[in-house]
Motif scaffolding. Structure first.
Motif, short mmCIF file in Angstrom:
data_model
loop_
_atom_site.label_atom_id
_atom_site.label_comp_id
_atom_site.label_asym_id
_atom_site.label_seq_id
_atom_site.Cartn_x
_atom_site.Cartn_y
_atom_site.Cartn_z
N ARG A 8 16.87 59.16 97.27
CA ARG A 8 17.96 59.58 96.38
C ARG A 8 18.96 58.44 96.19
NH1 ARG A 8 17.57 64.62 99.11
NH2 ARG A 8 19.31 64.05 100.48
N GLU A 9 19.25 57.72 97.27
CA GLU A 9 20.19 56.60 97.18
C GLU A 9 19.64 55.50 96.28
OE1 GLU A 9 20.84 55.44 101.19
OE2 GLU A 9 22.33 57.00 101.58
N GLU A 10 18.35 55.25 96.45
CA GLU A 10 17.72 54.23 95.60
C GLU A 10 17.75 54.65 94.14
OE1 GLU A 10 14.43 52.16 98.58
OE2 GLU A 10 13.86 53.83 97.29
N ARG A 11 17.50 55.91 93.91
CA ARG A 11 17.52 56.42 92.55
C ARG A 11 18.91 56.30 91.94
NH1 ARG A 11 14.98 60.61 93.53
NH2 ARG A 11 16.67 62.13 93.74
N LYS A 12 19.94 56.64 92.71
CA LYS A 12 21.31 56.53 92.22
C LYS A 12 21.69 55.08 91.95
CE LYS A 12 23.19 60.76 94.29
NZ LYS A 12 24.14 61.31 95.29
N ALA A 13 21.25 54.19 92.85
CA ALA A 13 21.53 52.76 92.66
C ALA A 13 20.88 52.24 91.39
CB ALA A 13 21.03 51.96 93.87
N LEU A 14 19.65 52.70 91.16
CA LEU A 14 18.93 52.29 89.95
C LEU A 14 19.62 52.83 88.70
CD1 LEU A 14 16.46 50.91 88.71
CD2 LEU A 14 15.21 53.07 88.97
N GLU A 15 20.11 54.07 88.78
CA GLU A 15 20.83 54.67 87.64
C GLU A 15 22.12 53.91 87.35
OE1 GLU A 15 21.34 58.71 88.79
OE2 GLU A 15 19.28 59.30 88.28
N ARG A 16 22.83 53.51 88.43
CA ARG A 16 24.07 52.75 88.24
C ARG A 16 23.79 51.39 87.62
NH1 ARG A 16 25.37 54.99 93.38
NH2 ARG A 16 24.66 53.09 94.42
N GLN A 17 22.71 50.73 88.09
CA GLN A 17 22.35 49.43 87.55
C GLN A 17 21.96 49.55 86.07
OE1 GLN A 17 22.66 46.48 88.77
NE2 GLN A 17 21.62 45.38 87.11
N THR A 18 21.19 50.60 85.75
CA THR A 18 20.79 50.83 84.36
C THR A 18 21.99 51.11 83.47
OG1 THR A 18 18.68 51.74 85.11
CG2 THR A 18 19.33 52.24 82.86
N GLU A 19 22.92 51.91 83.98
CA GLU A 19 24.14 52.22 83.23
C GLU A 19 24.96 50.96 82.97
OE1 GLU A 19 28.06 55.17 83.51
OE2 GLU A 19 26.52 55.20 85.08
#
Length: 481
Positions: A8-19
């Motif tokens: 979940r943390e990796e997914r959130k980090a990826l979402e933040r980077q994409t944003e």
């Protein structure tokens, strides 16, 4: 549980980077759009001088829609009178959008368009002396063929005698005189397409614009109509711009081809040049049937190794071209980085001046700059190191059986390769062979009587290969006519 929490943390980090990347991209799109619109408004106030030696000129043409999506990027093309130009590429590549900008059906965001010596950006479609043929026939179902062809002329209030003369002359050229009293529902698809062409011909326009006019026809009729359009072009002598996604239409009809992908022009040239010297792997694999074979290899300073199957010697001329290619790629990537940094800085300054945003964009976080720096590192390695990966391209007809290779002066060693599929096309085979685990296609004579599992002794024609950079996909090998 710990594994799920980490996921979940990796997914959130990826979402933040994409944003973050999307915000940076949106900034660049916004400033590019506003700069282009402003520059275009200022440009329209200046006196325009038409090129003296061309009939149609597209100079740095860009198309950006209000949602900031860019459909066409920096399109440049000069067209001489009586040329038959074909825009070819996959769906969504910007070819129809470019055609519609020439016709006046789409507004040009940036750049200059000249038609027959006149600056045409702000000309109404009716004043551009163009006739357009669309993918759909767009015939009036309640009108006869004659009335469909005459309608545009009647709207221009031409004399009845002239209208009648033009319609009958066009009908004779297209061999539809016997159908003039019929309505479209009584015609076949090919006949309807002829009527649509006739409606354009009667205009006596200097430019014909054709947007995939044959895509709704069956294969046999497309071949027939293809030759008829070329004959029509030769007879009328009008400058023609033709849009298609069919590379066979492009190769058989054009005097010059414009290959497009994702809004960018990939290559402009005669069918022969496009086919024999593709600018990059996209052109190499899009033009030609079957497509050019692309094989992974390793470039050394004295030879190219293709997966241990065959070695190809490198001469001084090829080595010089290789080094010049990578120097230019480094220079282009460095200039692009400077442009992006300037664009981001300008956007930040404008925001700060308006008191809307004190945050400064870090160029090092820009995804395009990150990618360009990676590319430069790759190019420097290719230029300075002893070896690097490349892509070797060769067309199926340039891979020949051993017996047919006697007339080839510069050829590879014989390669005994196993056949996985043998496609018989009457006079020849498309032989799919296993080249170090990769499927490679060779065109060989039908007399060989091939079967699956059989070993076939093949030879590369080394006068005809292409060499592409692994990252950019651009052709390293210099062009030779």
């Amino acid at each position: 549980m710990a594994k799920q929490k980490l996921s979940r943390e990796e997914r959130k980090a990826l979402e933040r980077q994409t944003e973050k990347e999307e915000k940076i991209l949106a900034k660049k799109r916004e400033v590019v759009y506003r700069e282009m619109v402003t520059a275009q408004k200022n440009s329209l106030k200046k006196e325009k001088v038409a090129p003296s030696d061309v009939f149609i000129s597209l100079q740095h043409i860009n198309k950006i829609y209000p949602n900031r999506v860019q459909a066409v990027f920096d399109f440049n093309l000069d067209i001489k009178e009586r040329e038959f130009i074909v825009f070819v590429g996959p769906s969504g590549c910007g070819k129809s959008t470019t055609l519609r900008m020439i016709a006046g059906l789409e507004e040009i965001t940036g750049g200059d368009l000249y038609i027959d010596g006149e600056f045409a950006n702000e000309l109404e479609p009716k004043d551009r002396d163009t006739a357009m043929v669309f993918q759909s026939y767009a015939l009036y179902p309640h009108m006869t063929v004659y009335d469909n062809m005459a309608f545009g002329l009647q709207m221009r209030h031409l004399p009845k005698e002239e209208i009648d003369d033009r319609v009958h002359r066009a009908a004779d050229i297209l061999q539809i005189s016997e159908f003039l009293d019929r309505k479209p529902k009584a015609l076949s698809g090919g006949q309807c397409q002829r009527v649509a062409l006739g409606r354009a011909i009667v205009r006596n326009a200097n430019v014909f614009l054709m947007d995939e006019p044959l895509s709704n026809l069956d294969a046999k009729l497309r071949v027939q109509m293809r030759s008829e359009i070329v004959k029509l072009h030769n007879e009328l002598g009008a400058t023609t711009i033709y849009v298609t996604h069919d590379q066979i239409e492009a190769m058989t009809m054009a005097t010059r081809i414009v290959v497009m992908s994702k809004g960018y022009v990939q290559q402009i040239g005669s069918p022969k040049i496009i086919y024999n010297h593709p600018a990059n792997t996209f052109v190499a694999t899009f033009i030609g049937s079957p497509a050019m074979n692309i094989i992974d290899g390793t470039f050394y300073r004295d030879h190219i190794d293709l997966n241990g199957v065959v070695n190809i010697k490198i001469d001084k001329e090829m080595l010089k071209a290789h080094d010049e290619f990578y120097k230019k790629e480094i220079e282009k990537a460095s200039l692009r980085i400077e442009e992006i940094i300037a664009t981001l800085a300008k956007f930040d300054e404008e925001k700060k001046a308006k008191g809307k945003n004190n945050e400064v964009t870090n160029p090092e976080e820009d995804p395009e700059i990150i990618k360009l720096r990676e590319d430069i590192s790759h190019y420097e390695k290719c230029l300075n190191n002893e070896s690097h990966e490349i892509l070797f391209g060769i067309r199926p007809e340039d891979i020949v059986d051993q017996n047919s290779a006697v007339l080839i002066k510069n050829r590879s060693d014989v390669m005994p390769l196993e056949i996985s599929i043998a496609e018989l096309l009457g006079n020849e085979y498309y032989a799919h062979v296993d080249f170090a685990g990769k499927d490679v296609i060779a065109k060989v004579p039908a007399e060989l009587n091939l079967e699956k599992g059989q070993k076939l002794n093949l030879v590369f024609n080394l006068d005809k290969y292409s060499l592409f950079d692994k990252v950019s996909g651009n052709n390293i090998k210099p062009f030779k006519d």
